[in-house]
Design a protein around this motif. Structure first.
Motif, short mmCIF file in Angstrom:
data_model
loop_
_atom_site.label_atom_id
_atom_site.label_comp_id
_atom_site.label_asym_id
_atom_site.label_seq_id
_atom_site.Cartn_x
_atom_site.Cartn_y
_atom_site.Cartn_z
N LYS A 1 13.71 -7.77 2.72
CA LYS A 1 14.81 -8.72 2.58
C LYS A 1 14.47 -9.78 1.55
CE LYS A 1 16.46 -8.19 7.35
NZ LYS A 1 16.61 -8.86 8.68
N LEU A 2 13.18 -10.08 1.44
CA LEU A 2 12.71 -11.04 0.43
C LEU A 2 12.47 -10.38 -0.91
CD1 LEU A 2 10.08 -13.00 2.59
CD2 LEU A 2 12.41 -13.72 2.03
N TYR A 3 11.98 -9.13 -0.87
CA TYR A 3 11.62 -8.41 -2.09
C TYR A 3 12.25 -7.02 -2.07
CZ TYR A 3 8.08 -12.09 -2.19
OH TYR A 3 7.44 -13.30 -2.19
N PRO A 4 13.54 -6.94 -2.33
CA PRO A 4 14.24 -5.65 -2.24
C PRO A 4 13.79 -4.62 -3.27
CG PRO A 4 15.66 -7.34 -3.20
CD PRO A 4 14.44 -8.04 -2.68
N ARG A 5 13.04 -5.06 -4.28
CA ARG A 5 12.59 -4.12 -5.31
C ARG A 5 11.23 -3.49 -4.96
NH1 ARG A 5 13.27 -7.36 -10.87
NH2 ARG A 5 12.81 -5.29 -11.75
N VAL A 6 10.73 -3.81 -3.77
CA VAL A 6 9.49 -3.19 -3.29
C VAL A 6 9.84 -2.06 -2.33
CG1 VAL A 6 7.35 -3.52 -1.98
CG2 VAL A 6 8.15 -5.31 -3.55
N LYS A 7 9.36 -0.88 -2.62
CA LYS A 7 9.58 0.28 -1.76
C LYS A 7 8.38 0.44 -0.83
CE LYS A 7 10.18 5.31 -1.84
NZ LYS A 7 10.21 6.53 -2.69
N ILE A 8 8.66 0.64 0.47
CA ILE A 8 7.58 0.78 1.46
C ILE A 8 7.77 2.09 2.21
CG2 ILE A 8 6.41 -0.25 3.43
CD1 ILE A 8 7.46 -2.96 2.55
N ASP A 9 6.75 2.94 2.14
CA ASP A 9 6.78 4.24 2.81
C ASP A 9 5.77 4.24 3.94
OD1 ASP A 9 7.60 7.17 2.81
OD2 ASP A 9 5.43 7.35 2.56
N ILE A 10 6.22 4.54 5.17
CA ILE A 10 5.36 4.47 6.35
C ILE A 10 5.44 5.79 7.11
CG2 ILE A 10 4.80 3.11 8.41
CD1 ILE A 10 6.84 0.99 7.26
N SER A 11 4.28 6.34 7.46
CA SER A 11 4.25 7.56 8.27
C SER A 11 3.20 7.42 9.36
CB SER A 11 3.96 8.78 7.39
OG SER A 11 2.68 8.69 6.81
N ALA A 12 3.53 7.92 10.56
CA ALA A 12 2.60 7.88 11.70
C ALA A 12 1.93 9.23 11.85
CB ALA A 12 3.34 7.50 12.97
N ASN B 1 5.46 -13.75 -8.76
CA ASN B 1 5.93 -12.64 -7.95
C ASN B 1 7.37 -12.77 -7.44
OD1 ASN B 1 3.50 -11.43 -8.22
ND2 ASN B 1 2.72 -11.96 -6.18
N ARG B 2 8.11 -13.73 -7.99
CA ARG B 2 9.46 -13.93 -7.47
C ARG B 2 10.34 -12.70 -7.70
NH1 ARG B 2 9.31 -18.95 -5.74
NH2 ARG B 2 8.11 -20.53 -6.87
N GLN B 3 10.00 -11.92 -8.70
CA GLN B 3 10.71 -10.66 -8.94
C GLN B 3 9.79 -9.49 -8.61
OE1 GLN B 3 13.96 -10.61 -9.64
NE2 GLN B 3 13.89 -12.85 -9.52
N LEU B 4 9.06 -9.64 -7.54
CA LEU B 4 8.06 -8.64 -7.15
C LEU B 4 8.68 -7.25 -7.03
CD1 LEU B 4 5.01 -8.90 -6.31
CD2 LEU B 4 5.81 -8.71 -3.97
N GLN B 5 8.01 -6.28 -7.59
CA GLN B 5 8.46 -4.91 -7.46
C GLN B 5 7.25 -3.98 -7.41
OE1 GLN B 5 10.53 -3.24 -10.89
NE2 GLN B 5 9.74 -4.89 -12.17
N GLY B 6 7.43 -2.85 -6.79
CA GLY B 6 6.33 -1.90 -6.67
C GLY B 6 6.52 -1.03 -5.45
N GLU B 7 5.43 -0.44 -4.99
CA GLU B 7 5.49 0.49 -3.86
C GLU B 7 4.26 0.30 -2.99
OE1 GLU B 7 5.90 5.32 -3.01
OE2 GLU B 7 6.16 4.49 -5.03
#
Length: 330
Positions: free
Chosen positions: A68-79, A40-46
Motif C-alpha cells: 500500500k506504501l510501495y505499490p511498485r514493489v512485487k512480493i512473492d511468498i510461498s510456504a 526510496n519514495r518511488q521504491l520499486q523492485g521484487e
C-alpha cells in the motif's frame, strides 16, 4: 522525519536509557537510513520469500500493507516448511527464508543472517469430537505422556495418554517435511525432528486437516493453523489439548489459557507457556542485507508492521528485542 524513523526512536525510548556513544552511533545510522528513505519514495523492485507455514500468514499481511506504501514493489511468498526456507535463502534462490525455529550454528557458518520478526508457538491438537474430550481438557498432556506418544511409542491408547482405563486407540501424527513446528516440538521433548514417531503428514494444513477428520487422532500445529484468526477460537473440529506443565494430573487455573487465541498469546508473551514450544520466528537471508528494497521491508516489519501481529494471531516482539533487531540491520 518519516513515520518509520519516529517509530524506531519510540522503540529506543521504551527500552530505557542508552550511553552517549550508543546514541551517537544510532543517530548516525538513522541519518543514513533517512537519506536512503528519501531516495526510496518511488521504491520499486521484487522480494521473494519461501519457507515456514508458521510465518506465512503473517508475512502475507505484512506484504499487503507494505505494498500500500510501495505499490511498485512485487512480493512473492510461498510456504513449504522452514527447511525449504533456510535452504532457499542460503542458495540465493529467495531473498528471505521464513524460519520458525532457532538457526543452527552450521547455517550461520554458511552465511545465514537471521532477523526475529514475531513470536508464536506450537500446540497439541486433537479432534473436538473425541469421545474423551472432557477428560482431555481437564487432565491435559503431561510431558511424559508426550514422550510416550512421539518418542518411545509406548502410548497406544487414550488411557495410556490420560492415565485412565480407556482402551480407545490413539493415532499419533507428526510432520513429513523439514519444518520449524516439528523441530520445536522435538526440542520440547528433548529429541530431534527426525526422531519424532507417528504417521507423517506434510505441512501445517495437512496436520490440521487429518486431525479434523480423525476423532481419536493427536498431532501438533502452529497456532495460526489451530485457531481461527477471525473468531479467535479453534478451527472447526479442532481442540487444543492443554499442557499439564506441573505434572499434577490436572489442568490448574494457571495452566488454563487455551479457550481463545488472545488468552494463549498473552500466556506466550508472559512466559506462562514454555519456550519451547513457544519460539521466535525469523526472516533469514544470505549475509547482511544491503538492497534498499529488502532493508525497507525489514524496517517496516520491525516498526509499523508490529501493529498487525496480535490481530493476525501472533505475539509482537518486545521493545528491547525490536531495538536489538533494528540495530543489526541499520
Amino acid at each position: 522525519m518519516g513515520k518509520r524513523i519516529f517509530l524506531y526512536i519510540l522503540v529506543l525510548l521504551l527500552c530505557g536509557q542508552t550511553t552517549h556513544s550508543q546514541e551517537q552511533k544510532r543517530n548516525r545510522k538513522l541519518e543514513r537510513f533517512e537519506r536512503r528513505q528519501a531516495r526510496n519514495r518511488q521504491l520499486q523492485g521484487e522480494i521473494q520469500l519461501s519457507g515456514a507455514f508458521a510465518l506465512y500468514p503473517m508475512v502475507v499481511r505484512w506484504a499487503e500493507e507494505f505494498r500500500k506504501l510501495y505499490p511498485r514493489v512485487k512480493i512473492d511468498i510461498s510456504a513449504g516448511g522452514a527447511g525449504k526456507g533456510i535452504t532457499d535463502a542460503l542458495a540465493g534462490v529467495v531473498d528471505f527464508g521464513m524460519v520458525s525455529r532457532e538457526i543452527h550454528p552450521a547455517e550461520v557458518e554458511k552465511g545465514a543472517f537471521a532477523i526475529a520478526v514475531a513470536k508464536d508457538a506450537v500446540v497439541v491438537t486433537v479432534n473436538s469430537n473425541n469421545p474423551l474430550i472432557n477428560i482431555i481438557r481437564t487432565r491435559g498432556l503431561t510431558r511424559s505422556a508426550a514422550v510416550a506418544l512421539w518418542k518411545t511409542q509406548t502410548a497406544h491408547t487414550w488411557g495410556d495418554v490420560l492415565g485412565t482405563p480407556s482402551t480407545i486407540p490413539v493415532h499419533t501424527y507428526t510432520r513429513s517435511d523439514a519444518c520449524g513446528a516439528a523441530d520445536t516440538w522435538g526440542a520440547y521433548l528433548g529429541i530431534k525432528q527426525e526422531d519424532l514417531e507417528g504417521t507423517a503428514v506434510f505441512g501445517d494444513p495437512g496436520i490440521a486437516s487429518v486431525i479434523q477428520r480423525d476423532k481419536i487422532g493427536i498431532g501438533f500445529n502452529n497456532i495460526a493453523y489451530a485457531y481461527n484468526v477471525k473468531t479467535k477460537k479453534p478451527h472447526r473440529n479442532i481442540a487444543v489439548m492443554p499442557l499439564d506443565l506441573n505434572g499434577s494430573g490436572r489442568i490448574d487455573p494457571e495452566e488454563d489459557f487455551y479457550d481463545t487465541l488472545e488468552e494463549l498469546c498473552e500466556a506466550i508473551a508472559g512466559g506462562h507457556y514454555p519456550s519451547p514450544p513457544a519460539r521466535e520466528l525469523y526472516l533469514v537471508c544470505r549475509g547482511k542485507p544491503q538492497d534498499d528494497v529488502i532493508l525497507e521491508f525489514l524496517v517496516f516489519i520491525l516498526t509499523k508492521g508490529q501493529q498487525w501481529t496480535a490481530e493476525s494471531g501472533y505475539v509482537p516482539l518486545s521493545p528491547q528485542r525490536l531495538e536489538e533487531e533494528l540495530d543489526k540491520i541499520l
